[in-house]
Design an enzyme around this catalytic site. Sequence first.
Site, short mmCIF file in Angstrom:
data_model
loop_
_atom_site.label_atom_id
_atom_site.label_comp_id
_atom_site.label_asym_id
_atom_site.label_seq_id
_atom_site.Cartn_x
_atom_site.Cartn_y
_atom_site.Cartn_z
N SER A 216 0.85 -1.13 0.16
CA SER A 216 0.08 -0.17 -0.02
C SER A 216 1.00 1.30 0.11
O SER A 216 2.05 1.26 0.41
CB SER A 216 -0.89 -0.14 1.21
OG SER A 216 -1.55 1.32 1.45
N TYR B 80 -3.06 -0.70 10.37
CA TYR B 80 -3.06 -0.90 8.91
C TYR B 80 -1.76 -0.71 8.04
O TYR B 80 -1.09 -1.46 7.47
CB TYR B 80 -4.26 -0.51 8.12
CG TYR B 80 -4.40 -0.38 6.58
CD1 TYR B 80 -4.91 -1.59 6.07
CD2 TYR B 80 -3.77 0.51 5.55
CE1 TYR B 80 -4.80 -1.85 4.72
CE2 TYR B 80 -3.85 0.26 4.22
CZ TYR B 80 -4.30 -0.87 3.85
OH TYR B 80 -4.37 -1.23 2.50
#
Length: 258
Positions: free
Chosen positions: A142, A155
């Site tokens: 990500s 996350y």
Amino acid sequence: MGKLDNKLAVVTGGGSGIGRAITEKFAAEGALVALLDFNEEQGTETVDAIKAEGGKAQFYKCDVSDSAGIASTFDSIKSEHGNVDVLVNNAGIAAVGNLETCTEEELDRIYNVNVKGVFNCLKSGIPQMLENGGGSIINLASIASSIGIPDRFAYSMSKGAAYTMTLSVATDYVDQGIRCNSISPARVHTPFVDGFIAKNYPGQEEEVFKKLSATQPIGRMGQPEEIANMALFLASDDAAFITATDFPVDGGFIKIKK
């Protein structure tokens, strides 16, 4: 000829969103795709859609955080179809919050899927690739792997791990024919995103969607197919000279500041 003819590809979380786009893309390019997903309905629907188009795919219901279950699933794939050539670690979950609001339970939940889940699949997939003399691994990281994102503590931790696992695997197996790369998407418009917004920002869905879209310098969220295109490139022989590299597919998010 397809770019993945005669290849066996495993895609985790392949029943929806980015995972489904990758699964469908790989099958269209000639791969036999083993689709691993916790959601039986979505996984079966995706496999049926692929077969209706003449592609080859099989659904395996499993939880990537379950090490014994993943080992058993990879054993089944091998006995039914042979050794894995391509592994896409796509399955993942999200969380909102900073360090102060993140609970131990939340951290464990994210870790078990986004970190341990990748580890489990690498642990089972790499020995099969070694028997084949090589393979290609693609981890979904990500933009949060390389830059700070507000209120995404757990996350970001997990996606940072996905990126550094990529580097470690690429380094350890470069002499044995295994390439390992990662893709770092920015925001991609998927059912996952819609559900995430609805859960965390009830009553503000339209406003939050526009706000999140506007944070991308290119002016919109990405589409799952755009991530799948990069995954196909990295899985194919077109990327034979590429390993230990992260590819942001982010509409300029990391490099362009507005």
